[in-house]
Structure formats: C-alpha cells, structure tokens
Design an enzyme around this catalytic site. Structure first.
Site, PDB file in Angstrom:
ATOM      1  N   HIS A 224      -0.784  86.718  42.624  1.00  0.00           N
ATOM      2  CA  HIS A 224      -0.288  85.617  41.790  1.00  0.00           C
ATOM      3  C   HIS A 224      -1.315  85.299  40.704  1.00  0.00           C
ATOM      4  O   HIS A 224      -1.088  85.535  39.533  1.00  0.00           O
ATOM      5  CB  HIS A 224      -0.008  84.396  42.667  1.00  0.00           C
ATOM      6  CG  HIS A 224       0.673  83.268  41.959  1.00  0.00           C
ATOM      7  ND1 HIS A 224       1.184  83.354  40.683  1.00  0.00           N
ATOM      8  CD2 HIS A 224       0.940  81.998  42.362  1.00  0.00           C
ATOM      9  CE1 HIS A 224       1.740  82.204  40.337  1.00  0.00           C
ATOM     10  NE2 HIS A 224       1.599  81.351  41.330  1.00  0.00           N
ATOM     11  N   HIS A 264       5.565  92.085  34.367  1.00  0.00           N
ATOM     12  CA  HIS A 264       5.780  90.741  34.878  1.00  0.00           C
ATOM     13  C   HIS A 264       7.045  90.743  35.731  1.00  0.00           C
ATOM     14  O   HIS A 264       7.975  91.505  35.462  1.00  0.00           O
ATOM     15  CB  HIS A 264       5.916  89.744  33.716  1.00  0.00           C
ATOM     16  CG  HIS A 264       5.837  88.304  34.129  1.00  0.00           C
ATOM     17  ND1 HIS A 264       6.924  87.619  34.607  1.00  0.00           N
ATOM     18  CD2 HIS A 264       4.794  87.438  34.141  1.00  0.00           C
ATOM     19  CE1 HIS A 264       6.558  86.379  34.897  1.00  0.00           C
ATOM     20  NE2 HIS A 264       5.274  86.251  34.631  1.00  0.00           N
ATOM     21  N   ASP A 319      -1.726  87.086  31.027  1.00  0.00           N
ATOM     22  CA  ASP A 319      -3.075  87.380  31.504  1.00  0.00           C
ATOM     23  C   ASP A 319      -3.796  88.398  30.626  1.00  0.00           C
ATOM     24  O   ASP A 319      -5.024  88.428  30.598  1.00  0.00           O
ATOM     25  CB  ASP A 319      -3.027  87.911  32.941  1.00  0.00           C
ATOM     26  CG  ASP A 319      -2.518  86.875  33.918  1.00  0.00           C
ATOM     27  OD1 ASP A 319      -3.019  85.746  33.885  1.00  0.00           O
ATOM     28  OD2 ASP A 319      -1.612  87.195  34.707  1.00  0.00           O
TER      29      ASP A 319
END
Length: 382
Positions: A224, A264, A319
């Site tokens: 996560h 994702h 990210d």
C-alpha cells in the site's frame, strides 16, 4: 447468501460516498465534485480538509476560523515528545513511531467520554489528530538526527509548518507550495486499503483515534504505502551506476526488473496526481539539482516509447514523482510513507464521519474450506 468469491474485494461495492471519485480510464480524480488539478493549483490543504469534512469549500471567514482551530491544536504533550525521543533512540521505524504517537494523543483528549454517535465531537477529535501528526513526526525526525524539536510556527500553514519543524528553517514559497500540493494530492483516494480499514473500525463505533491508528497500520504495508521510497532507491542506484541513466533503465528492463511507481490498481492511464507532481519536480529541478527529474522523465519516456507500458494499462502513478519531489525538499526517504499518512488522515477521518452518519457494522463472510465431522480424540490419547 452470495456465493461469488472476490479476493481482495475487487469490484465489490460496500458503501456510497460523496468524498472522492476515480475514473481509471480517463485518469480523473475529483474530491466532492472538484477536479484534483483545480484543487491542487487553486486551494491549500486546509481548504481541502474543510471541503472533505464539511462538504463545501470555506469562505474567507470560515477558513480563518478553521485554520486558527488547527493552529491551536498543533502542540503535543511532553509525554508524546519523550516517547518520540525514546523511539528515535531505539531506531524505531517512522511509521511505527507515528502509530504510537496517534495512540498517545488520546491520553490528552478532552472529549474522551463523548458519545460515539456524536459526530461533531468525532470531527473535533479528528481535527486534533490532523493538527498534531506533523508536530510528532517532525519531533521524531529531529531526535533521530540529534536535534531538539522545533515548536510549531504560529504564522505557517500545516504544510509549511511541517517543513519548518523538520529543518528549523522557514521554507521558501516554492517548497511550501509544493509540499502543500502533495498533501492535497494524497488526502483521499476512494476505498483504498487504509481508508477501508479505518471505515471498518469506525463501523464498530470505535473512537476516531482507533480508526486513524488502524489506517496507519494498513498504510505501513509495502503493498500500500512505500512505493515512492522504492522509486527513490532506484534513482539512487542509477546515480551511483557507471552506466548512463538511459543505459541503466534499458539494462534493468532486459534483466526483468520491475520499476516501482508504474501501474495502479485503479488507473489504466497516467495518474493525474503524477502529472501535477511532475510539474513540481521540474520546477524544483530548475532551482537546484536536476538529476532526479532527469532520471524519472527518462525512465517514463523509455517505458512509454520503447516498451509501450501505458498502452498496456501500466503508467506512472503518484509515487513515481512524489519520491523525487520529497527528496528535493530535503525529506528523509523513510519519512515518505508517514507523510502519506499525515495527509491521508484527513481522508480517513472524512470517510469515518460519512459512514457513521448512516452506520452499519461491516461484517463480510468467508467461504469455509476446512474439514467437517472431525472426531475429538481425548488429550491423553493424541
């Protein structure tokens, strides 16, 4: 009884929400109807918190009162500071230290005995948690480097204040605005694992401290949180390599290495949050070290043009660029996931409040696959 098994609850609807919506095919994210691009470029984190918690953007008077209420709650107790120092000395992980800090916040909570159904009291507790997390995190990092904590600055917002408490110096406008945007981008994102964990805990009518602590625990898992730290470690590897950064990525792909920050669970195209952080990374590079921006854009270009990953539904996520942005702001890489939690706590609190307003205990079932009709053998005969 429903017999369909959906591992990971993928595609299963468990609630309705007005908080955020994700269009994975179009690369669109909205908070309460507002496009994330508009919020990131035209609002600050405090305005977004107000939007998530109260259902509308504040006017000037509402924002002033709301900001003042957050400012009033930023200080943490001496017990929390002492615990952060002990954990820093023990080389505890930052996420574990944050989990402990949030649990300790409740010890000085003035509304501990509030009725769990009093959502206004829950909101006030959530505001205290949100205001105190940056202070505790910054203190933990200061202790780790052998420095004393820095008190919150009364004239700075949550984003700028965190950078100030972390370094002891007021951030410039670019740094403060960049970090504020990062907090906005991470504030909410549907029913991800940590948000759902917080909702499950909230559905039992447990207090908001328990719900946020549970969210932190879920976010600490490498599936996560933590990918932006992984991205930065890849960039370090490129920087230390004898190969040109283009050659490095070519060799890494040939060796079958997976590049973190790509792909994702929801987005099939480039994450809209990644687009915004890419712009900030470029701006920071123009004012300082441009290596990290160069490396990330080269990786994205190669994986896009040479390998066609976006055409396969594998594109940069938030990210991929947040890691280099945080590094350019001088934030230690193992603090990236705690910063994620610092922002996402606002979303966790919003979802708990929304769900508890029409609460039903979350209680899924599992399909039993064990044996049946076993004969119990007395202990002395086993």
């Amino acid at each position: 009884m429903v017999d369909d098994l959906r591992k990971g609850l993928e595609g299963v609807l468990v609630a309705e929400s007005e908080l955020s919506s994700i269009d994975g095919d179009e690369g669109r994210l909205i908070y309460r109807g507002y496009a994330i691009e508009d919020l990131a470029r035209g609002a600050n984190y405090e305005e977004v918190l107000y939007l998530l918690w109260h259902g509308h953007l504040p006017d000037e008077d509402e924002l002033e009162a709301f900001t003042a209420s957050l400012d009033d709650e930023q200080a943490v107790s001496e017990d929390v500071l002492a615990t952060m120092e002990r954990l820093a000395d023990a080389e505890e992980r930052p996420m574990a230290a944050l989990r402990t800090a949030v649990s300790m916040f409740s010890a000085t909570e003035p509304e501990t005995d509030a009725d769990p159904a009093d959502l206004e009291a829950t909101l006030r507790m959530g505001r205290r948690i949100t205001a105190k997390i940056p202070t505790a995190l910054a203190a933990f990092e200061r202790y780790r480097i052998g420095e004393e904590p820095v008190d919150p600055h009364p004239d700075l917002g949550l984003a700028a204040n965190f950078l100030y408490m972390l370094t002891g110096e007021e951030p410039d406008d670019v740094a403060a605005e960049t970090f504020d945007q990062a907090l906005i981008l991470h504030a909410d994102h549907g029913l991800n694992a940590s948000t759902f964990t917080s909702m499950v805990i909230g559905s039992t009518m447990a207090d908001i401290y328990s719900a946020v602590t549970g969210g932190i625990g879920a976010l600490s898992g490498p599936l996560h949180g933590g990918a932006n730290q992984d991205v930065m470690e890849v960039l370090f590897e490129i920087d230390e390599s004898d190969l040109d950064h283009r050659e490095w990525i070519e060799q890494a792909i040939e060796e079958g290495r997976r590049i973190p920050g790509f792909g994702h669970r929801v987005y099939n195209v480039k994450d809209p949050r990644a687009r915004i952080l890419q712009e900030r990374s470029e701006e920071l590079a123009e004012n300082g070290d441009d290596r990290w921006y160069t490396y990330t854009t080269t990786i994205e270009q190669y994986l896009t043009e040479e390998k066609g990953l976006p055409e396969k539904g594998i594109a940069p996520n938030v990210d991929f660029y947040s890691g280099s942005v945080y590094y350019q702001l001088g934030i230690p890489i193992d603090m990236y996931t705690p910063i994620f939690a610092m922002s996402r706590a606002g979303g966790w609190i919003a979802h708990v409040l929304e769900y508890q307003d029409d609460n039903r205990l979350i209680r899924p079932r599992a399909r039993y696959t064990g044996s049946e009709n076993e004969e119990l053998v007395p202990l002395e005969e086993r």
